[in-house]
Design an enzyme around this catalytic site. Sequence first.
Site, PDB file in Angstrom:
ATOM      1  CG  ASP A 257     169.384 -62.622  41.415  1.00  0.00           C
ATOM      2  OD1 ASP A 257     170.103 -62.725  40.403  1.00  0.00           O
ATOM      3  OD2 ASP A 257     169.016 -61.534  41.870  1.00  0.00           O
TER       4      ASP A 257
ATOM      5  CG  ASN B 227     162.899 -52.113  44.936  1.00  0.00           C
ATOM      6  OD1 ASN B 227     164.087 -52.383  44.788  1.00  0.00           O
ATOM      7  ND2 ASN B 227     161.942 -53.025  44.885  1.00  0.00           N
TER       8      ASN B 227
HETATM    9  C1  F6R Z   1     170.200 -59.282  39.169  1.00  0.00           C
HETATM   10  C2  F6R Z   1     170.008 -58.689  40.495  1.00  0.00           C
HETATM   11  C3  F6R Z   1     169.272 -57.390  40.658  1.00  0.00           C
HETATM   12  C4  F6R Z   1     169.799 -56.297  39.725  1.00  0.00           C
HETATM   13  C5  F6R Z   1     169.018 -55.009  39.926  1.00  0.00           C
HETATM   14  C6  F6R Z   1     169.460 -53.927  38.949  1.00  0.00           C
HETATM   15  O1  F6R Z   1     170.927 -60.479  39.257  1.00  0.00           O
HETATM   16  O2  F6R Z   1     170.420 -59.268  41.443  1.00  0.00           O
HETATM   17  O3  F6R Z   1     169.374 -56.972  41.989  1.00  0.00           O
HETATM   18  O4  F6R Z   1     171.167 -56.091  39.986  1.00  0.00           O
HETATM   19  O5  F6R Z   1     167.656 -55.237  39.758  1.00  0.00           O
HETATM   20  O6  F6R Z   1     169.138 -54.335  37.664  1.00  0.00           O
HETATM   21  P1  F6R Z   1     169.588 -53.488  36.388  1.00  0.00           P
HETATM   22  O7  F6R Z   1     171.067 -53.563  36.319  1.00  0.00           O
HETATM   23  O8  F6R Z   1     168.922 -54.183  35.235  1.00  0.00           O
HETATM   24  O9  F6R Z   1     169.087 -52.099  36.608  1.00  0.00           O
END
Ligand code: F6R
Length: 249
Positions: free
Chosen positions: A67, A136
């Site tokens: 993303d 979430n």
């Molecule tokens: C980022 C993504 C998100 C993260 C998720 C967890 O490219 O796709 O889905 O993997 O928000 O983020 P962290 O690792 O910062 O807790």
Amino acid sequence: MKIIIAEHYDELCKLSAVIIKEQIQAKKDAVLGLPTGSTPVGLYKQLISYYQAGEIDFSKVTTFNLDEYAGLSPSHPQSYNHFMHEQLFRHINMQSSHIHIPQGNNPQLEAECKVYEELIRQAGGIDVQILGIGANGHIGFNEPGSDFEDRTRVVKLSESTIQANARFFGGDPVLVPRLAVSMGIKTIMEFSKHIVLLASGEEKADAIQKMAEGPVTADVPASILQQHNHVTIIADQKAAQKLREASYS
Ligand code: F6R
């Protein structure tokens, strides 16, 4: 769904890095799907040390990021493009033409999504897709309520994700873009041959329990992974603390 409980974050990073190393050793031109965020930072450090030790050659590897924020240029310090170059790509021998990240400031964002989807198809799909998980239950930016049939598209960030990601924008949620481009759930499910989801910390414990042991529901987008035939969850003990089954290794 195989669930591995790592003792701590460092072990989680090593276990996931070994999966990638073995994939690239088995197939030099492996295709990887990559996330940003806090969780994969230690994995990327470990991959860099494997590269420096001569254990991984990235020269034929192709990557697709999950993303990117809409509206940010690739060089914007908070863009996922910038993050990936800082955390991984500038330290290893990837060919820049093999790196794919949606261009968030493309004025034709819908067309960008279609082309991105097509590029993954042309690459023959993704050998190992690394995922993080939102508190979430989101994967990529597929927030609760996302359709399981969704492909790469423009998405609206949920309020909880905007708050969670404000830490990357000096703590100010107002600065977090409201829109992003994300691979869809169908994209992830159909194109990924092996999905490796990483989770660290107690703030992920509810999401991990619901994802692995709850019903498959759009309210917890990651729960769809129960229906994929090759998924490895690597959670540290804090993220795994609410799992109820005793048989996880
Ligand atoms: C980022 C993504 C998100 C993260 C998720 C967890 O490219 O796709 O889905 O993997 O928000 O983020 P962290 O690792 O910062 O807790």
